[in-house]
Scaffold this motif. Structure first.
Motif, PDB file in Angstrom:
ATOM      1  N   ILE A  55       0.840  -1.205   0.000  1.00 44.24           N
ATOM      2  CA  ILE A  55       0.000   0.000   0.000  1.00 44.24           C
ATOM      3  C   ILE A  55       0.869   1.246   0.000  1.00 44.24           C
ATOM      4  O   ILE A  55       0.625   2.184  -0.765  1.00 44.24           O
ATOM      5  N   ILE A  56       1.891   1.272   0.831  1.00 39.18           N
ATOM      6  CA  ILE A  56       2.769   2.446   0.894  1.00 39.18           C
ATOM      7  C   ILE A  56       3.489   2.630  -0.441  1.00 39.18           C
ATOM      8  O   ILE A  56       3.591   3.758  -0.954  1.00 39.18           O
ATOM      9  N   LEU A  67      -7.739  -2.310   4.851  1.00 38.09           N
ATOM     10  CA  LEU A  67      -8.911  -2.931   4.250  1.00 38.09           C
ATOM     11  C   LEU A  67      -9.653  -1.944   3.352  1.00 38.09           C
ATOM     12  O   LEU A  67     -10.027  -2.270   2.216  1.00 38.09           O
ATOM     13  N   ILE A  68      -9.856  -0.729   3.836  1.00 33.45           N
ATOM     14  CA  ILE A  68     -10.542   0.298   3.041  1.00 33.45           C
ATOM     15  C   ILE A  68      -9.740   0.632   1.794  1.00 33.45           C
ATOM     16  O   ILE A  68     -10.291   0.782   0.699  1.00 33.45           O
ATOM     17  N   TYR A  69      -8.420   0.745   1.939  1.00 37.94           N
ATOM     18  CA  TYR A  69      -7.567   1.071   0.790  1.00 37.94           C
ATOM     19  C   TYR A  69      -7.658  -0.018  -0.271  1.00 37.94           C
ATOM     20  O   TYR A  69      -7.779   0.274  -1.459  1.00 37.94           O
ATOM     21  N   LEU A  70      -7.598  -1.268   0.155  1.00 38.45           N
ATOM     22  CA  LEU A  70      -7.651  -2.368  -0.810  1.00 38.45           C
ATOM     23  C   LEU A  70      -9.005  -2.436  -1.511  1.00 38.45           C
ATOM     24  O   LEU A  70      -9.081  -2.766  -2.695  1.00 38.45           O
ATOM     25  N   ILE A  71     -10.067  -2.104  -0.801  1.00 36.95           N
ATOM     26  CA  ILE A  71     -11.397  -2.105  -1.413  1.00 36.95           C
ATOM     27  C   ILE A  71     -11.560  -0.905  -2.350  1.00 36.95           C
ATOM     28  O   ILE A  71     -11.999  -1.042  -3.490  1.00 36.95           O
ATOM     29  N   ALA A  72     -11.172   0.273  -1.874  1.00 38.80           N
ATOM     30  CA  ALA A  72     -11.417   1.497  -2.631  1.00 38.80           C
ATOM     31  C   ALA A  72     -10.444   1.685  -3.791  1.00 38.80           C
ATOM     32  O   ALA A  72     -10.825   2.171  -4.854  1.00 38.80           O
ATOM     33  N   ARG A  73      -9.191   1.300  -3.607  1.00 39.68           N
ATOM     34  CA  ARG A  73      -8.175   1.598  -4.609  1.00 39.68           C
ATOM     35  C   ARG A  73      -7.476   0.347  -5.151  1.00 39.68           C
ATOM     36  O   ARG A  73      -6.435   0.441  -5.793  1.00 39.68           O
ATOM     37  N   MET A  78      -4.538   0.008  -7.944  1.00 35.95           N
ATOM     38  CA  MET A  78      -3.284  -0.548  -7.426  1.00 35.95           C
ATOM     39  C   MET A  78      -2.772  -1.645  -8.356  1.00 35.95           C
ATOM     40  O   MET A  78      -1.585  -1.699  -8.682  1.00 35.95           O
ATOM     41  N   ALA A  79      -3.671  -2.494  -8.816  1.00 39.09           N
ATOM     42  CA  ALA A  79      -3.291  -3.569  -9.736  1.00 39.09           C
ATOM     43  C   ALA A  79      -2.831  -3.000 -11.076  1.00 39.09           C
ATOM     44  O   ALA A  79      -1.850  -3.471 -11.657  1.00 39.09           O
ATOM     45  N   GLU A  80      -3.524  -1.986 -11.564  1.00 35.11           N
ATOM     46  CA  GLU A  80      -3.151  -1.377 -12.846  1.00 35.11           C
ATOM     47  C   GLU A  80      -1.781  -0.722 -12.770  1.00 35.11           C
ATOM     48  O   GLU A  80      -0.967  -0.865 -13.685  1.00 35.11           O
ATOM     49  N   ARG A  81      -1.500  -0.003 -11.680  1.00 33.15           N
ATOM     50  CA  ARG A  81      -0.192   0.630 -11.523  1.00 33.15           C
ATOM     51  C   ARG A  81       0.910  -0.422 -11.399  1.00 33.15           C
ATOM     52  O   ARG A  81       2.007  -0.248 -11.925  1.00 33.15           O
TER      53      ARG A  81
END
Length: 131
Positions: free
Chosen positions: A30-31, A61-67, A71-74
């Motif tokens: 995430i970082i 958890l919120i970051y993985l759901i929202a972004r 994240m996968a595309e980057r």
């Protein structure tokens, strides 16, 4: 009875170590994604980091759901860039010589006496078979 108690304690410790290492991997992912994202404002990055420090599990958890999709595309984009850079380096280092270049190099070796006429004929046939 004591053996099984210790055995399950060891299994329990391994489980918690696994969960902790998985959490650290998610946290560092995430970082890394936060700093890789060019569209996100610096203030939003700071807010995400602050929340990751004070409310880590919920924020992750919120970051993985929202972004998660972004994240996968980057991550895929970076992997493609790294692959392209590696391919360019390999092409530059290995050099993509054409059959005529290889024959010219072999002719130079023949003229200098480093190889015999039979070896030159073999190298020439090998270069022509690659074409």
């Amino acid at each position: 009875m004591d053996f099984w108690s210790n055995f399950w304690d060891i299994i329990w410790w391994f489980l918690w170590i696994f969960v902790f290492v998985a959490y650290l991997m998610i946290l560092f992912s995430i970082i890394g994604d936060l700093f890789r994202d060019q569209k996100l404002n610096g203030w939003w990055k700071a807010i995400w980091i602050i929340f990751l420090i004070f409310v880590p599990f919920l924020t992750a958890l919120i970051y993985l759901i929202a972004r998660g999709q972004g994240m996968a595309e980057r991550s895929q984009k970076e992997a493609r860039q790294v692959q392209a850079a590696t391919d360019d380096y390999i092409r530059q280092t290995a050099g993509s010589s054409s059959p005529s270049d290889e024959i010219a190099k072999a002719k130079g070796l023949l003229d200098s006496g480093a190889i015999s006429a039979e070896e030159f004929a073999h190298l020439k046939a090998q270069a022509l078979s690659k074409a």
